[in-house]
Design an enzyme around this catalytic site. Structure first.
Site, short mmCIF file in Angstrom:
data_model
loop_
_atom_site.label_atom_id
_atom_site.label_comp_id
_atom_site.label_asym_id
_atom_site.label_seq_id
_atom_site.Cartn_x
_atom_site.Cartn_y
_atom_site.Cartn_z
N GLN A 1 0.84 -1.20 0.00
CA GLN A 1 0.00 0.00 0.00
C GLN A 1 0.88 1.25 0.00
O GLN A 1 1.74 1.39 0.87
CB GLN A 1 -0.88 -0.04 1.25
CG GLN A 1 -1.90 1.07 1.33
CD GLN A 1 -2.75 0.93 2.60
OE1 GLN A 1 -2.36 0.27 3.55
NE2 GLN A 1 -3.90 1.57 2.61
N GLY A 2 0.67 2.14 -0.97
CA GLY A 2 1.42 3.38 -1.01
C GLY A 2 0.53 4.59 -0.72
O GLY A 2 0.11 5.30 -1.63
N SER B 1 3.57 -1.72 4.03
CA SER B 1 3.70 -3.09 4.52
C SER B 1 3.89 -4.04 3.35
O SER B 1 3.27 -3.87 2.31
CB SER B 1 2.44 -3.51 5.31
OG SER B 1 2.37 -2.76 6.49
N GLU C 1 -17.63 -3.53 2.10
CA GLU C 1 -18.11 -4.64 2.91
C GLU C 1 -17.01 -5.65 3.22
O GLU C 1 -16.96 -6.19 4.31
CB GLU C 1 -19.29 -5.33 2.21
CG GLU C 1 -18.92 -6.44 1.27
CD GLU C 1 -20.15 -7.17 0.76
OE1 GLU C 1 -21.10 -6.50 0.37
OE2 GLU C 1 -20.12 -8.39 0.76
N ASN D 1 -5.70 5.14 16.15
CA ASN D 1 -6.92 5.07 16.95
C ASN D 1 -7.40 6.45 17.40
O ASN D 1 -8.57 6.64 17.71
CB ASN D 1 -6.71 4.14 18.14
CG ASN D 1 -6.71 2.68 17.70
OD1 ASN D 1 -6.68 2.39 16.50
ND2 ASN D 1 -6.76 1.78 18.65
#
Lengths: 360, 387
Positions: B126-127, B161, B244, B370
């Site tokens: 993911q960039g 990651s 979803e 968070n």
């Protein structure tokens, strides 16, 4: 697998909400707080309105004059009661006493039928909760049950006790009991100590049957308290979020400050995860699933922890005004504190849930 | 409301359980996902799953799935973690990008990218984050410039990651320099072998290169690799978070299985819990209740999704809950282990609980911290003021 309510179930909840909106306003609760008299604040009107709606005998079979519904229908009504800090012990009557008397079958059917027809109230007492399960007090001659809810209105009591011969459950008319009201922080819960002398005519279960029934009393009491807690927390956190929009400090609504946002968000997160556990417990009672004691403990563990978090958070966010007798927040705070420890507190119930869920 | 499973669901469960118990590798035998060797072993297991149609059960059959619904998907997940299945090396692709491809991709993109994603032949990273754009993602500055037949990318992405070894990257770039914040962004699918890409693996807390920085110097990306409309990158990216299948980032079985092991650990050290509970027994009970609550809330959400409702801002409450629960489970395990918890075991690699603890520490940070999630809960679930 379908974990959701039906439209009919949602409509029933909405019906209860509408009745309570009209008959259980903050002014009604305040009338009780200010007078110390639980008959104030339109108590009789409210009780008969709920009776007319069928809420009180929702779980009773149609043969005895009830609606023949299950706990999945009841749970939304219990939450609605929690949301308005309902003073009458509807949860104990409708969610504990009625279904358990119903479960005892024929011998009690005609009495249950009379009670339902007359709109009388039944209270329940004598069972506390411990890690190992229900705890019943030993008696010698006279038996005592402490912290019984709704003692002023109750016409009958479902009471547990134990002596050398074992445990027993009695069903006792009010006139055979001595009732002493007990002052408590949440005045509206109308707590008292009930004293009675267990006799063969009033005994409805003894020996193994009584053990089973007492287990059911403990678990059902925990479940209904958990549902009420979710209701009161939902109402309280919604009101608190609104308050943070109105209250200005440093030229901004306090709800725009992240320190406030994150406090209130924690309550909302807790509610998001306590509610499904309460609903699952409802289904387990409705279907007499073997998991019901576990599910009741889980629901109460989560709801008790949530109730305490919500009370301290909402008080802190309101600041000084929340600490006053004048502000209605006190009704919800006191209901949370009372229900969090009643019928097994968070630590007791989470240990019970773990042991029931994981030991072989 | 009904908690019983249909005959079809039960048959599906039995079939999954049987295949998984026969094929899931022995615990620890694949090594760490964050080493080259461990990465390839995990990839080989993904291929085996794919060949037997177990890698992406909820996808259409044409892409390698079984076309089953969300309830079956959760059943599969329960059985996967019960059987001790390893971390999914393809998770960024199958759980994050794939739902977005289903919603925004072209038929050609789906046909090109989904099968090799499901087989593990092409692993995605993911960039999104940049050195100066973490929680404030909308401030990102890496650019996409229009050229003949496509775009030229420049800039720097970080905390990618699987970025050390991945074949492909999905990234967000500013395609309109005149626009600010959430506007003027475009979502690209980028071949990591493209000329102009430099990756610098970053060692994580455990010393392994689980993520990487990626530098883009005039990297050409053809038009066919723009996902969604030009300038609509923010909407595409937010759909990734809210779709979803985004629910699948952490399925409940992971935690309920971890709690069972935690309970065994507790009993090994302290015996069966009895009143009054020790502090560690109480913490274990908290972990148990939270894992149960998480599972129930997942069935609740899954039912809602199946009945046609989208995943709303409740997903932020979910992310807070599972990440803090995961941390609590592992912290409790380390406390039960006492001073031995800090020891490395098994041929110089970290013990499972310590490894899991380090992994769980990342939970409250990635996928939106968070703190950001709490803002979302406060503003969108409770209506508290943004300003």
């Amino acid at each position: 697998m379908r974990f959701a309510f039906t439209d009919e179930q949602l409509a029933l909840r909405q019906g209860a909400e509408e009745v309570l909106e009209g008959t259980c306003t903050p002014a009604d609760i305040r009338a009780i707080y200010d007078s110390g008299d639980v008959a104030q604040g339109r108590s009789d009107l409210r009780w008969s309105a709920l009776n007319d709606l069928g809420v009180l005998s929702l779980l009773a079979g149609e043969d005895v004059g009830g609606l023949g519904f299950g706990d999945v229908e009841l749970v939304g009504v219990l939450e609605s009661g929690g949301a308005v800090c309902l003073p009458e012990a509807v949860a104990i009557h409708a969610g504990v006493a009625v279904p358990l008397l119903q479960s005892l079958g024929a011998p009690l059917a005609s009495r249950l039928s009379e009670i339902i027809a007359g709109g009388s109230a039944i209270s329940v007492g004598g069972v506390d909760s411990d890690l190992s399960g229900p705890v019943v007090r030993w008696f010698d001659g006279e038996a005592h049950a402490e912290r019984v809810e709704g003692v002023s209105r109750a016409a009958f009591f479902l009471l547990a006790s134990a002596n050398d011969d074992g445990v027993l459950v009695s069903f006792v008319p009010r006139e055979h009991c001595v009732i002493e009201r007990t002052p408590s922080l949440d005045i509206t819960r109308d707590l008292g100590t009930v004293t009675w002398t267990p006799t063969p005519p009033t005994t409805i279960a003894s020996g193994d049957d009584a053990v089973v029934l007492i287990d059911e009393i403990a678990s059902r009491s925990a479940f209904v308290a958990a549902a009420e807690l979710c209701g009161v927390v939902d109402a309280m956190v919604t009101e608190t979020a609104l308050y943070t929009k109105d209250r200005q400090q440093f030229g901004s609504p306090i709800g725009s400050f992240q320190s406030i946002k994150h406090l209130v968000a924690n309550v909302r997160v807790g509610l998001e995860f306590a509610r499904p556990a309460v609903y699952r417990a409802a289904w387990s009672f409705a279907t007499q699933d073997d998991r019901r004691h576990h599910d009741a403990a889980l629901a109460k563990a989560l709801a008790s922890e949530l109730g305490l978090l919500a009370a301290s958070t909402c008080l802190q966010v309101h600041g000084g005004i929340g600490y006053t007798w004048e502000h209605d927040l006190q009704f919800s705070l006191k209901r949370c504190w009372a229900l969090a420890s009643a019928h097994g507190d968070a630590a007791t119930q989470r240990a019970r849930a773990m042991v029931l869920g994981l030991s072989n | 409301m009904d908690f019983t499973f249909s005959e079809d669901e039960q048959a599906f469960r039995a079939e999954a359980a049987q295949w998984l118990s026969a094929n899931i590798p022995a615990p620890g035998s694949l090594g760490s996902l964050d080493t080259k060797e461990g990465f390839e072993k995990h990839r080989a297991f993904e291929r085996l799953m794919f060949e037997n149609h177990w890698s992406v059960v909820s996808w259409p059959e044409e892409f390698g799935g079984r076309d089953v619904g969300i309830i079956e998907w959760l059943i599969f997940e329960e059985e996967y973690y019960k059987a001790g299945g390893p971390k999914r090396v393809s998770q960024n692709g199958i759980f994050l990008l794939a739902p977005t491809l289903f919603d925004f991709g072209t038929d050609a993109q789906r046909a090109r990218f989904l099968p090799p994603m499901a087989s593990g032949d092409e692993i995605w990273c993911q960039g999104w984050s940049e050195p100066d754009s973490g929680s404030d993602l909308a401030s990102l500055r890496s650019s996409a410039t229009r050229v003949d037949g496509g775009w030229t990318l420049n800039g720097q992405k970080t905390w990618a990651s699987r970025g050390a070894f991945a074949e492909w990257c999905f990234g967000l770039f500013r395609s309109d320099p005149e626009q600010e914040r959430h506007r003027g962004l475009t979502y690209f699918l980028i071949d990591m072998e493209s000329e102009g890409i430099t990756r610098r693996p970053i060692a994580q807390l455990d010393g392994e290169t689980g993520f990487a920085e990626i530098f883009f110097d005039d990297v050409f990306v053809p038009d066919a690799q723009v996902l969604g409309d030009v300038g609509q990158g923010w909407a595409v990216a937010m759909a990734t978070a809210g779709s979803e299948r985004g629910l699948s980032l952490r399925s409940p079985a992971r935690f309920s299985e971890a709690v069972k092991r935690l309970y065994e650990l507790l009993i090994e050290r302290e015996g069966e819990p009895s009143a009054p509970l020790t502090r560690l027994a109480d913490q274990t009970a908290q972990a148990y209740c939270n894992a149960q609550a998480y599972e129930l809330q997942t069935w609740w959400t899954a039912t809602s999704i199946r009945e046609g409702n989208g995943v709303g801002p409740e997903a932020s409450a979910t992310k807070i809950f599972w990440s803090e629960m995961d941390l609590h489970i592992h912290q409790t395990a380390l406390e039960i282990l006492g001073p031995n918890a800090a020891l490395r075991e098994r041929d110089g690699s970290l013990s499972d609980w310590l490894d899991g603890f380090l992994f769980s520490l990342a939970g409250p940070i990635y996928a939106g911290t968070n703190q950001i999630q709490r803002n979302v809960v406060a503003e969108r679930l409770l209506g508290m003021p943004r300003k």
